[in-house]
Design an enzyme around this catalytic site. Structure first.
Site, PDB file in Angstrom:
ATOM      1  N   GLU A 137       0.836  -1.215   0.000  1.00 38.71           N
ATOM      2  CA  GLU A 137       0.000   0.000   0.000  1.00 38.71           C
ATOM      3  C   GLU A 137       0.868   1.261   0.000  1.00 38.71           C
ATOM      4  O   GLU A 137       0.557   2.247  -0.662  1.00 38.71           O
ATOM      5  CB  GLU A 137      -0.937  -0.031   1.207  1.00 38.71           C
ATOM      6  CG  GLU A 137      -1.983  -1.139   1.070  1.00 38.71           C
ATOM      7  CD  GLU A 137      -2.822  -1.335   2.318  1.00 38.71           C
ATOM      8  OE1 GLU A 137      -2.227  -1.508   3.413  1.00 38.71           O
ATOM      9  OE2 GLU A 137      -4.055  -1.303   2.221  1.00 38.71           O
ATOM     10  N   GLU A 153      -3.553  -9.686   3.892  1.00 40.93           N
ATOM     11  CA  GLU A 153      -4.393  -9.419   5.070  1.00 40.93           C
ATOM     12  C   GLU A 153      -5.485 -10.464   5.268  1.00 40.93           C
ATOM     13  O   GLU A 153      -5.845 -10.811   6.393  1.00 40.93           O
ATOM     14  CB  GLU A 153      -5.053  -8.026   4.955  1.00 40.93           C
ATOM     15  CG  GLU A 153      -4.095  -6.859   5.100  1.00 40.93           C
ATOM     16  CD  GLU A 153      -3.401  -6.443   3.817  1.00 40.93           C
ATOM     17  OE1 GLU A 153      -3.482  -7.188   2.815  1.00 40.93           O
ATOM     18  OE2 GLU A 153      -2.783  -5.371   3.802  1.00 40.93           O
TER      19      GLU A 153
HETATM   20  N1  COA Z   1       4.826  -7.783  11.530  1.00 39.82           N
HETATM   21  C1  COA Z   1       5.605  -8.070  12.595  1.00 39.82           C
HETATM   22  N2  COA Z   1       6.729  -8.801  12.503  1.00 39.82           N
HETATM   23  C2  COA Z   1       7.071  -9.272  11.304  1.00 39.82           C
HETATM   24  C3  COA Z   1       6.326  -9.011  10.144  1.00 39.82           C
HETATM   25  C4  COA Z   1       5.138  -8.231  10.285  1.00 39.82           C
HETATM   26  N3  COA Z   1       4.363  -7.913   9.252  1.00 39.82           N
HETATM   27  N4  COA Z   1       6.914  -9.617   9.085  1.00 39.82           N
HETATM   28  C5  COA Z   1       8.025 -10.213   9.573  1.00 39.82           C
HETATM   29  N5  COA Z   1       8.115 -10.008  10.904  1.00 39.82           N
HETATM   30  C6  COA Z   1       9.145 -10.499  11.820  1.00 39.82           C
HETATM   31  C7  COA Z   1       8.979 -11.964  12.150  1.00 39.82           C
HETATM   32  O1  COA Z   1       8.025 -12.151  13.177  1.00 39.82           O
HETATM   33  C8  COA Z   1      10.373 -12.311  12.596  1.00 39.82           C
HETATM   34  O2  COA Z   1      10.564 -11.830  13.901  1.00 39.82           O
HETATM   35  P1  COA Z   1      11.382 -12.716  15.003  1.00 39.82           P
HETATM   36  O3  COA Z   1      12.763 -12.844  14.413  1.00 39.82           O
HETATM   37  O4  COA Z   1      11.342 -11.870  16.227  1.00 39.82           O
HETATM   38  O5  COA Z   1      10.646 -14.005  15.082  1.00 39.82           O
HETATM   39  C9  COA Z   1      11.237 -11.474  11.665  1.00 39.82           C
HETATM   40  O6  COA Z   1      10.411 -10.426  11.186  1.00 39.82           O
HETATM   41  C10 COA Z   1      11.738 -12.238  10.473  1.00 39.82           C
HETATM   42  O7  COA Z   1      10.623 -12.827   9.836  1.00 39.82           O
HETATM   43  P2  COA Z   1      10.644 -14.311   9.243  1.00 39.82           P
HETATM   44  O8  COA Z   1       9.235 -14.732   9.040  1.00 39.82           O
HETATM   45  O9  COA Z   1      11.512 -15.172  10.100  1.00 39.82           O
HETATM   46  O10 COA Z   1      11.390 -14.035   7.861  1.00 39.82           O
HETATM   47  P3  COA Z   1      11.272 -14.806   6.501  1.00 39.82           P
HETATM   48  O11 COA Z   1      12.296 -14.184   5.607  1.00 39.82           O
HETATM   49  O12 COA Z   1      11.311 -16.276   6.705  1.00 39.82           O
HETATM   50  O13 COA Z   1       9.783 -14.461   5.946  1.00 39.82           O
HETATM   51  C11 COA Z   1       7.956 -12.993   5.377  1.00 39.82           C
HETATM   52  C12 COA Z   1       9.471 -13.174   5.553  1.00 39.82           C
HETATM   53  C13 COA Z   1       7.743 -11.536   5.014  1.00 39.82           C
HETATM   54  C14 COA Z   1       7.436 -13.914   4.250  1.00 39.82           C
HETATM   55  C15 COA Z   1       7.228 -13.388   6.682  1.00 39.82           C
HETATM   56  O14 COA Z   1       7.870 -12.733   7.759  1.00 39.82           O
HETATM   57  C16 COA Z   1       5.787 -12.981   6.712  1.00 39.82           C
HETATM   58  O15 COA Z   1       4.924 -13.664   6.155  1.00 39.82           O
HETATM   59  N6  COA Z   1       5.469 -11.828   7.341  1.00 39.82           N
HETATM   60  C17 COA Z   1       4.105 -11.336   7.461  1.00 39.82           C
HETATM   61  C18 COA Z   1       3.623 -10.762   6.170  1.00 39.82           C
HETATM   62  C19 COA Z   1       2.202 -10.238   6.295  1.00 39.82           C
HETATM   63  O16 COA Z   1       1.268 -10.964   6.540  1.00 39.82           O
HETATM   64  N7  COA Z   1       2.046  -8.917   6.097  1.00 39.82           N
HETATM   65  C20 COA Z   1       0.774  -8.265   6.141  1.00 39.82           C
HETATM   66  C21 COA Z   1       0.528  -7.709   7.481  1.00 39.82           C
HETATM   67  S1  COA Z   1      -1.030  -6.853   7.552  1.00 39.82           S
END
Ligand code: COA
Length: 260
Positions: A114, A134
């Site tokens: 966004e 989302e």
């Molecule tokens: N909010 C809060 N924390 C987040 C985050 C988010 N949107 N996206 C990633 N993080 C944090 C993870 O919790 C993790 O924290 P930790 O090390 O304290 O456990 C850290 O960032 C690394 O994330 P991780 O998932 O281990 O990395 P990855 O490279 O394997 O995967 C993503 C990356 C982006 C695919 C995955 O983190 C993810 O799906 N994030 C959420 C995406 C999402 O749903 N966004 C929309 C939100 S409305």
């Protein structure tokens, strides 16, 4: 320029780069980061030295991986309503009177997508990933995802992404019009700085009026938009930049625009 922890600001040769700086959290936007971003944009708006802004994410893996989900977990509807009434990062970008380029260097999800869509131009690295996930969290986009995405990619492609929460590649984002250009990851910084430098040389007055008119096309019928364009075209004729542009052309030299 203030250097906030979660948002780094760097100004060089008329181009400001704002870097969302929470790489350990994939640059997820929490309240502090949003506030710092909005404050930084406010400072850049009034800084005449700055002609173009680039928004990017720190590290190699993420632009912005969404809103900070941990802040959402315990939030009540009324808490969220109060948050949504504050000025948003999307407004700070959308209403910014100078060009804003998103340099998308990795995950560009939810709020990140966004934020990128609120920017004027999106240049992505070939390892970037886009999505509005989302729906997987039992919520919906709240930062313009249901409005800007259909305008950029058409209703069907937008709803496919919004309904499924699917993550798409940079190449696919380019095909549907969500990304404007895709470059090899190692070349992103260079390509964006070339583009920003090209734009930063142009007349700030013209850039401002172009942005105003082109942005209005999303909310106005054609006849009203054309009337607005005509008015702004007239306004451009009153500027020093117009005089400088015309004079430089006849004198066969590069114009030196001052933004007045
Ligand atoms: N909010 C809060 N924390 C987040 C985050 C988010 N949107 N996206 C990633 N993080 C944090 C993870 O919790 C993790 O924290 P930790 O090390 O304290 O456990 C850290 O960032 C690394 O994330 P991780 O998932 O281990 O990395 P990855 O490279 O394997 O995967 C993503 C990356 C982006 C695919 C995955 O983190 C993810 O799906 N994030 C959420 C995406 C999402 O749903 N966004 C929309 C939100 S409305």
């Amino acid at each position: 320029m203030t250097q906030n922890l979660n948002v780094l600001a760097d100004i060089e040769s008329r181009v400001a780069t704002l870097t969302i700086n929470r790489p350990d959290k994939r640059n997820a936007l929490n309240a502090a980061t949003r506030a710092q971003f909005i404050e930084a944009m406010g400072q850049l708006e009034t800084n005449d030295e700055v002609r173009v802004v680039v928004v990017t994410g720190a590290g190699e893996t993420a632009f912005v991986a969404g809103a900070d989900i941990t802040e959402f977990a315990d939030r009540s509807p009324m808490d969220q309503f109060a948050v949504m009434r504050r000025r948003t990062v999307y407004e700070a970008v959308d209403q910014f009177p100078k060009p804003v380029i998103a340099a998308i260097n990795g995950y560009c999800l939810g709020t990140g997508c966004e934020l990128a869509m609120a920017c004027d131009i999106r240049i992505a690295s070939d390892n970037a990933k886009f999505g509005q996930p989302e729906v997987n969290l039992g919520i919906m986009p709240g930062g313009g995802g249901t409005q800007r995405l259909p305008r950029l990619v058409g209703l069907g492609q937008a709803l496919k992404m919004l309904y499924t929460g699917e993550i798409i590649s940079a190449e696919r984002a380019l095909e549907i019009g969500l990304a404007d250009e895709v470059v090899p990851a190692g070349e992103l910084r260079q390509r964006v700085s070339e583009l920003a430098a090209t734009i930063a040389e142009k007349s700030p007055v013209a850039l401002r009026l172009i942005k105003e008119a082109a942005r209005a096309s999303a909310r106005m019928p054609l006849d009203e938009g054309l009337r607005l364009e005509t008015s702004l075209f007239g306004l451009a004729f009153s500027s020093d930049d117009k005089r400088e542009g015309m004079t430089a052309f006849t004198e066969k030299r590069k114009p030196d625009f001052k933004g007045r």
